[in-house]
Motif scaffolding. Structure first.
Motif, PDB file in Angstrom:
ATOM      1  N   LYS A   1       0.837  -1.198   0.000  1.00  0.00           N
ATOM      2  CA  LYS A   1       0.000   0.000   0.000  1.00  0.00           C
ATOM      3  C   LYS A   1       0.869   1.243   0.000  1.00  0.00           C
ATOM      4  O   LYS A   1       2.061   1.191   0.329  1.00  0.00           O
ATOM      5  N   LEU A   2       0.271   2.347  -0.389  1.00  0.00           N
ATOM      6  CA  LEU A   2       0.962   3.622  -0.298  1.00  0.00           C
ATOM      7  C   LEU A   2       1.274   3.933   1.159  1.00  0.00           C
ATOM      8  O   LEU A   2       0.445   3.696   2.045  1.00  0.00           O
TER       9      LEU A   2
ATOM     10  N   ASN B   1       6.344   5.805  -3.850  1.00  0.00           N
ATOM     11  CA  ASN B   1       5.414   4.925  -3.138  1.00  0.00           C
ATOM     12  C   ASN B   1       5.213   5.359  -1.693  1.00  0.00           C
ATOM     13  O   ASN B   1       4.456   4.700  -0.966  1.00  0.00           O
TER      14      ASN B   1
ATOM     15  N   LEU C   1      -0.377   2.848  -6.435  1.00  0.00           N
ATOM     16  CA  LEU C   1       0.867   2.231  -5.985  1.00  0.00           C
ATOM     17  C   LEU C   1       1.656   1.680  -7.175  1.00  0.00           C
ATOM     18  O   LEU C   1       1.082   1.213  -8.150  1.00  0.00           O
TER      19      LEU C   1
ATOM     20  N   SER D   1      -4.886   3.254  -2.884  1.00  0.00           N
ATOM     21  CA  SER D   1      -3.580   2.588  -2.937  1.00  0.00           C
ATOM     22  C   SER D   1      -3.462   1.639  -4.122  1.00  0.00           C
ATOM     23  O   SER D   1      -2.458   1.630  -4.841  1.00  0.00           O
TER      24      SER D   1
END
Length: 687
Positions: free
Chosen positions: A27-28, A357, A407, A403
């Motif tokens: 995930k971000l 990211n 991402l 995300s």
């Protein structure tokens, strides 16, 4: 230990390079640097609560507080680290541990005063950070001890996702007797004899010849640009070796799913600006799993996004297009950087659009004393919610929600700028009113303003032929092998845009004895032997109308051999000479710019080069302050970011395939108008 040091450093570097691998990220990451040690009272629980409310899902800790972790030699106190790790884990916030080696404790300096670097200004004094000699054996021994103690203590904690080695590392000008001794050993390995060394650098000049290794003079006073530049290269190698050494230590403790990174910084002009002259980023990044960067930039009416894009393009390019981490960027920062409403969101998504990211602010809280009192974090000194924090909450929610869409953005660019640490260093000895990074940025910035994606490559980059257009600013010092690669690049069909003062000297900063521009004269179809500082010189050309103030600082009086003249000098004495030329060579095209000129002329040069390389498309119909960035997400869909770097509303006619605007969840068709408010953002994912 001195004799073993080079071999150990080489082993550490090789170890780091072999095992470095890109981390898998799910995930971000949206985060802050956090220092429980700095707090005036215990508010950890409240900070965690506010972080959760803002969508903060990662914090970086421990990199600044060696003296708190090890208050006396061999006596460790991890209470602050434990408190934060446990609190963050309970809240579901991930943690990056920084090795605490960039600011040394008082006891270390008292016991081992030689850890303070000796520079060309004398020995550093205690107080500032980054005042040590990173190659000093006592510093290394105690740095290793605190790293091992910290990592041995925390290595099994489930909150930790990665480690940052040191902090914005450089050699800090270290040049004392111990470093000088290492440099002489380095030169003995590099050259087969003193005769070869003296010839390479022209040391007969002013009786600088070295006739015995024990006579090798201190580099502090050298007047020889080649020898001085070689010492700068050696200092950069100290940084590469130091980070590889730390990465190898950390790799002994980290889990397979944890990463190693470093927060590189950029050249500084009151903010992040250009290539960092004191670090070879591409070499140093090889020991890391993922590259990291610190990006600070002007804000308010001066916010353009250029520094965000440039820093991101450099960092993404360090590891061949791999996504990267923004380990520090501003929330408030200096008083003049407090963002207007909407700018914090604009900045955050601009980082993602370059391939980041993670976006992490320096820092969560503002300090109450000492050097960085007025470099403010997400919270002010009162720790209360404020408009910047409130805007961060919206970013955190969107990062969490989007995300999977945003991402791991992959970018494929057909334009690159070739930079060189060696050219930057060498040019610094003979600036003639020029500055390498300012020239480089003058060619990068038009690409950004015209929405042309760009990578950065250096002489170690293996495949220049993947780019249709290669821009080479002021390649002052370069080996013949690099110039031959540029010649081959054009022969095979590439478009080369190269500037003045390129090819002038070899890798030892010895001026080439051939007609200039050295090994580039054939590919560019020009020669020159005269250059001067212009006064009242303009350009005579249909493309570049005459203007007496159009040429400044530097002109080369070019004589075409096979090149077509695009512009001559507008001047009674210099009018017979070419200023800008274009040469068909093999299957490609080489444009040579023989003068330092205005931003408007450079913009036209860059625009023409992009068009001639057949890279001018529908995205280039937009112009700054409307910026678009594009990439392929992990769902294999094109994502188009649209930014308005202006206080005036803007409109974009969306030209790509139908999709969805992600922030509003709105369907978008080709040709539809997108409304961008002041400092606005829209993101379209194609179907």
């Amino acid at each position: 230990m001195h004799k073993l040091l080079p071999a150990l450093l080489l082993l550490a570097l090789s170890f780091g390079r072999v095992l470095a691998q890109a981390p898998k990220q799910d995930k971000l990451l949206y985060g802050v640097a956090y220092y429980d040690e700095y707090m005036p009272y215990d508010r950890l629980a409240q900070d965690v609560q506010m972080m959760k409310a803002a969508g903060i899902n990662v914090v970086r800790i421990a990199e600044s507080t060696w003296s708190t972790l090890e208050p006396q030699e061999g006596k460790f106190d991890f209470s602050h680290v434990d408190r934060v790790l446990n609190a963050m884990h309970k809240a579901g916030i991930r943690v990056i541990i920084g090795t605490p080696t960039y600011a040394v404790p008082t006891w270390l300096v008292r016991k081992y005063p030689d850890v303070l670097a000796v520079t060309n200004h004398g020995q550093n004094q205690y107080g500032p950070r980054q005042n040590m000699d990173i190659s000093n054996p006592d510093y290394r021994r105690h740095a290793e001890a605190v790293i091992r103690a910290l990592l041995g203590h925390v290595k099994d904690h489930p909150a930790i996702i990665g480690y940052q080695v040191d902090n914005e590392t450089k050699a800090y000008g270290t040049a004392g007797p111990a470093v000088q001794k290492q440099f002489v050993q380095y030169m003995q390995r590099k050259f087969s004899s003193l005769d070869a060394l003296n010839k390479a650098y022209g040391l007969d000049y002013w009786s600088n010849r070295i006739n015995a290794w024990e006579d090798f003079p201190s580099m502090v006073g050298t007047i020889n640009a080649g020898l001085g530049s070689e010492f700068n290269r050696f200092q950069r190698q100290l940084v590469t070796d130091f980070l590889a050494w730390q990465a190898a230590l950390v790799r002994e403790y980290k889990k397979p799913d944890q990463f190693i990174t470093q927060n590189f910084d950029l050249g500084w002009r009151g903010h992040s600006f250009g290539i960092q002259p004191e670090v070879d980023h591409f070499a140093a990044a090889k020991a890391l799993d993922v590259a990291g960067i610190d990006i600070y930039h002007p804000s308010q009416d001066q916010l353009t996004g250029t520094e965000i894009a440039f820093g991101g393009d450099v960092t993404r390019s360090m590891k061949g297009g791999q996504n990267y981490l923004v380990l520090e960027t501003e929330a408030q920062g200096f008083p003049q950087w407090v963002p207007y409403p909407g700018q914090l969101r604009l900045q955050a998504f601009s980082h993602l659009a370059s391939g980041a990211n993670m976006v992490e602010y320096w820092h969560w809280h503002s300090t109450h004393n000492s050097f960085e009192t007025y470099w403010k974090g997400l919270l002010s000194q009162d720790f209360q919610p404020n408009p910047v924090y409130d805007e961060a909450k919206t970013i955190g929610r969107d990062f969490q929600r989007l995300s999977s869409n945003l991402l791991n953005l992959k970018k494929t660019n057909k334009v690159a700028i070739l930079f060189s640490n060696e050219a930057l260093t060498a040019e610094g000895w003979f600036r003639n009113g020029l500055d390498y990074n300012e020239v480089l940025r003058s060619f990068y910035d038009p690409l950004y303003r015209h929405n042309v994606g760009c990578d950065l490559v250096d002489p170690s980059s293996p495949n220049l032929n993947q780019y249709s257009l290669l821009i080479v600013p002021m390649l002052y010092a370069a080996p013949a092998s690099l110039l031959a690669r540029l010649d081959q690049y054009v022969q095979q069909g590439g478009h080369l845009l190269v500037t003045y003062r390129s090819g002038f000297s070899d890798e030892h900063v010895q001026v080439r004895s051939s007609m200039q521009p050295g090994g580039l004269s054939k590919v560019c179809g020009v020669t020159y032997s005269l250059f001067t500082t212009p006064s009242g010189v303009g350009l005579q050309s249909d493309a570049y109308p005459a203007d007496k103030g159009q040429v400044t600082n530097w002109i080369e009086l070019l004589t075409p051999t096979t090149a077509k003249v695009l512009a001559r000098y507008e001047h009674p004495a210099w009018g017979q000479y070419a200023a800008i030329t274009e040469n068909q060579y093999g299957k490609g095209l080489a444009t040579y710019v023989g003068c330092h000129t205005t931003d408007a002329v450079v913009d036209k040069l860059v625009t023409d080069a992009v068009k001639k390389a057949n890279l001018w498309g529908i995205d280039q119909e937009l112009q700054f302050p409307l910026i678009t960035r594009v990439g392929l997400n992990q769902r294999r869909k094109q994502v188009h970011y649209y930014f308005n770097y202006s206080a005036t509303p803007g409109t974009v006619r969306y030209p790509h395939g139908a999709g969805k605007e992600l922030l509003a969840g709105m369907a978008v068709r080709q040709g539809q108008e997108l409304q961008l408010g002041p400092w606005g953002v829209q993101i379209v994912e194609e179907k």
